[in-house]
Design a protein around this motif. Structure first.
Motif, PDB file in Angstrom:
ATOM      1  N   UNK A 193     -23.472  70.185  82.808  1.00  8.46           N
ATOM      2  CA  UNK A 193     -22.217  70.100  81.843  1.00  8.46           C
ATOM      3  C   UNK A 193     -21.149  68.780  82.287  1.00  8.46           C
ATOM      4  N   UNK A 194     -21.270  68.839  83.823  1.00  9.98           N
ATOM      5  CA  UNK A 194     -20.330  67.869  84.275  1.00  9.98           C
ATOM      6  C   UNK A 194     -21.063  66.356  84.092  1.00  9.98           C
ATOM      7  N   UNK A 195     -22.318  66.238  84.170  1.00  8.61           N
ATOM      8  CA  UNK A 195     -23.163  65.243  83.924  1.00  8.61           C
ATOM      9  C   UNK A 195     -22.917  64.578  82.734  1.00  8.61           C
ATOM     10  N   UNK A 196     -23.031  65.431  81.881  1.00  3.29           N
ATOM     11  CA  UNK A 196     -22.788  64.938  80.367  1.00  3.29           C
ATOM     12  C   UNK A 196     -21.399  64.238  80.193  1.00  3.29           C
ATOM     13  N   UNK A 197     -20.335  65.086  80.856  1.00  5.91           N
ATOM     14  CA  UNK A 197     -18.819  64.451  80.689  1.00  5.91           C
ATOM     15  C   UNK A 197     -18.867  63.259  81.152  1.00  5.91           C
ATOM     16  N   UNK A 198     -19.557  62.931  82.218  1.00  3.92           N
ATOM     17  CA  UNK A 198     -19.383  61.429  82.922  1.00  3.92           C
ATOM     18  C   UNK A 198     -20.248  60.388  82.259  1.00  3.92           C
ATOM     19  N   UNK A 199     -21.114  60.829  81.192  1.00  5.56           N
ATOM     20  CA  UNK A 199     -21.921  59.948  80.469  1.00  5.56           C
ATOM     21  C   UNK A 199     -21.237  58.703  79.904  1.00  5.56           C
TER      22      UNK A 199
END
Length: 199
Positions: A193-199
């Motif tokens: 979830x947080x990896x996608x947010x920082x993309x």
């Protein structure tokens, strides 16, 4: 933003089969029998709201499951539910706080468990601004009031909060309160979830 994390199977892996295994060893009742008779019924819910003492809860469950256990044996099994911390999630919680977000834990739990996991996993308290526990609040997820209370205490609107939980009913309860809610289906859910947010 306010980030709300459930405890079991979100921050810490839990496994109720471990509980039943210990009880089976102590009582000599076959594990398969216990797996059939163990339910999270009304006594379980009352215990999580703080309405039932540990001793009364142990007696009730032992009666329901025909388990000849002492309170000490019951407790030893009950604490065996905790498997291991999820360090990735702890790291994420710390990073969120460093970025200026508020991070809290909201858990349906009981006094017996809270005599164990805070000492076993001090990393949890260190990674959260506040910890909200059902038995202290007299409420349990997915009751709408529990989410409202956390929002009010923390000073956030529902639209400013994100909630992570492994229970679909709890997710629905939070969504009905207007909170963005993420169903945690495995260890990768929160990091992804947080990896996608920082993309």
């Amino acid at each position: 933003m306010l980030y709300i994390f459930d405890l079991g199977n979100v921050i810490v892996d839990i496994d109720f089969n471990r509980v039943l295994g210990v009880w089976s060893d102590y009582s000599r009742v076959p594990l398969a029998n216990l797996q059939k008779s163990f339910t999270m019924g009304e006594a379980f819910h009352q215990h999580e709201r703080g309405e039932l003492s540990d001793e009364a809860f142990a007696r009730k469950l032992c009666e329901e499951m025909a388990l000849p256990l002492s309170f000490e044996q019951f407790s030893a099994g009950w604490q065996a539910v905790f498997v291991a911390l999820r360090p990735d999630v702890i790291d994420i919680m710390h990073k969120l706080r460093e970025q200026g977000h508020s991070v809290v834990v909201l858990s349906n739990t009981n006094r017996l468990h809270t005599t164990y996991w805070p000492e076993q996993y001090p990393e949890i308290r260190a990674a959260a601004d506040n910890i909200y526990l059902s038995q202290e609040m007299g409420l349990r997820k997915p009751e709408p009031a529990i989410y409202q209370q956390v929002l009010e205490q923390e000073g956030f609107r529902p639209s400013e909060a994100v909630f992570f939980d492994d229970n679909a009913d709890n997710i629905k309860g939070a969504q009905q309160a207007g909170i963005t809610s993420i169903l945690v289906t495995g260890k990768e859910t929160v990091p992804d979830y947080f990896a996608k947010l920082s993309c």
